[in-house]
Motif scaffolding. Structure first.
Motif: not given
Length: 509
Positions: A94, A97, A124, A155-156, A159, A175, A178, A243, A246-247, A250
């Motif tokens: 995450d 990416n 970030w 953070w999931t 994302t 960001r 996150v 994204f 990725d979520g 996660s």
């Protein structure tokens, strides 16, 4: 064992304390070991002044320990290392990416032709910096099994939200959030791992944990190459699908933390440990000289901030972390994207740079095993080696006009410098083992200030408009690698001097 303080150098042999009756009392042994009463001689807990390591320990440290201790370590590894590795994997998935999305269409779709990528990375980093030390202080008061997974869930969700961003400003905001949520994970897990493992166990576990960051970075490249083909489905571009996927990956990892994390030994309520095993975990850390939790006081803060440890170890990690920014930046991918002859596809641009992370994984594991076995607990030799390789690679790239084959080799071999994080943190745990709050604050400060530098340094030396040559960046990474080597020798000198002073004080009548 070289590099150990003999005042706390101890090992557990014989059967584990998990088998001891509650009434067992200790009595001195004529040969310098401590044995329990004879109520159950076969289940005696033997604590040797200096453990004798067998050849099996060169393969894996628990192979020369008692069956009971092996069973305990198996449970601990299965829970802590599984969650730590998967969590670090999704953290880097995450985190990195944004680079893969940028070179896979996001730049063109959102018109990001200036330094917007630098600003996204900086947002970030700013969030990460703000959250780190407060989070580690919270972890000494709140159960890690609640705090860390809760932040992973946050953070999931963030994302997932990145897939709907249609401007640079919205990405900046997300960001930042996150980074704020992710700031809990790495220093938090470093603290947890350092609370459970002994010195002959710590480096391997720390480095296995750290290989997950490289695996996550590799997988992000492969994932982008795969999901790019989903572009157009569901009204989302290929980079937006990254994204979403990725979520999805996660979410179950974050939830598992509520069930797998054992907190720290003195407050653990892990369902997979028996009450006797929980007591055994505490005893292992007592033998290691690792202090339990205590209140933060003015005297404690004065002790921490007047010691060389927090400053020298922080400088070590600042130089390590920022020297490796040549790998953290998409330098290899941008070099491939700028190539005209041959011209590389989106899939190749995302997958070829993963070779750097493959080298990082292999070198990390080599460092762990050699540090624990061949170098007998010394952490500085692999740090020096990784620094020397980084100097050669980054200095060559700074020259730029070098053979194409060597150009590729430098990008790939630079991964040797990225596998030192686990050793740096293991070294910090060992040096600060006698004070739990110092250990938490020092490891948190190491990571915190490393990212403070990372918040502004890329804006100066890794400017997007300089891609792909990045002369200032490569020169900076080479210089920081040299600084890391010097700092490692300074820490070695200061720690050996402190150990000698401690031994001298113990010898006084």
């Amino acid at each position: 064992m070289a590099g150990y303080d003999k005042s706390v150098e101890a090992g557990v042999r014989g059967v584990g304390a998990a088998t001891l009756p509650a009434s067992a009392s200790a009595s001195p042994s004529p040969r310098g070991s401590i044995r329990t009463s004879s109520s159950n001689r076969d289940a005696a807990d033997v604590i040797q002044a200096k453990p004798q390591h067998k050849w099996q320990s060169y393969i894996w440290d628990s192979l020369d320990k008692s069956p009971q201790e092996r069973k305990f370590l198996f449970k601990l590894d299965a829970a802590v290392l599984t969650f730590a590795s998967l969590g670090y994997f999704i953290k880097y998935l995450d985190q990195i990416n944004i680079n893969n999305a940028f070179v896979s269409g996001m730049k063109e779709d959102l018109g990001l032709y200036k330094n917007q990528l630098n600003y996204m990375q900086t947002c970030w980093t700013v969030g990460y910096v703000i959250g780190e030390i407060p989070s580690n202080m919270i972890l000494t008061r709140v159960r890690p099994s609640i705090w860390i997974p809760a932040m992973e869930l946050l953070w999931t969700v963030l994302t997932f939200c990145l897939c709907k961003c249609n401007s640079a400003s919205s990405i900046y905001a997300l960001r930042f959030l996150v980074g704020l949520a992710e700031s809990t994970f790495y220093p938090g897990m470093v603290y947890v791992i350092g609370s459970w493992y002994r010195r002959d166990e710590l480096a391997k576990r720390s480095c296995i944990f750290h290989t997950s960051s490289a695996i996550g970075s590799m997988f992000s490249g492969y994932l982008m190459a795969g999901v790019y083909k989903l572009g157009g489905k569901g009204g989302l571009k290929g980079w937006q699908w990254l994204f979403v996927v990725d979520g999805i990956i996660s979410l179950p990892v974050a939830i598992s933390g509520f069930f797998l994390l054992p907190d720290v030994p003195e407050i653990t309520r892990a369902w997979y440990f028996s009450p006797a095993e929980r007591e055994y975990a505490k005893k292992r850390m007592e033998l290691e000289g690792r202090a339990q939790r205590a209140p933060y006081t003015k005297a404690k803060f004065r002790k921490i901030f007047t010691s060389w440890k927090i400053y020298a170890l922080t400088v070590l990690y600042i130089t390590f972390n920022n020297a490796g920014s040549g790998v953290g930046q998409p330098t290899f991918a941008q070099y491939l994207k700028a190539s005209k002859h041959p011209k590389y596809t989106i899939s190749q641009i995302n997958t070829y740079p993963t070779t750097t992370y493959a080298v990082q994984i292999v070198s990390t594991l080599i460092y762990a095993w050699t540090s624990d076995s061949i170098f007998r607990g010394a952490r500085w030799p692999p740090i020096v080696f990784g620094g020397l390789v980084s100097i050669v690679c980054y200095a060559s790239l700074a020259v730029w006009n070098i053979p194409v084959g060597w150009h590729w080799a430098c990008y790939i071999l630079a991964g040797c410098g990225g596998g030192l994080s686990g050793l740096c943190m293991a070294w910090a745990h060992e040096i600060c083992s006698d004070d739990n709050e110092e250990r938490a604050l020092v490891t948190g400060s190491m990571n915190e200030l490393a990212y403070v530098f990372q918040a502004w340094l890329p804006l100066v030396v890794w400017q997007q408009i300089d891609a792909p040559e990045y002369h200032k960046g490569f020169v900076t990474s080479a210089c920081l690698s040299a600084g890391m080597i010097v700092t490692a020798f300074v820490i070695r000198f200061l720690w050996k001097r402190e150990q000698a002073k401690t031994r001298k004080n113990l010898e006084l009548p």
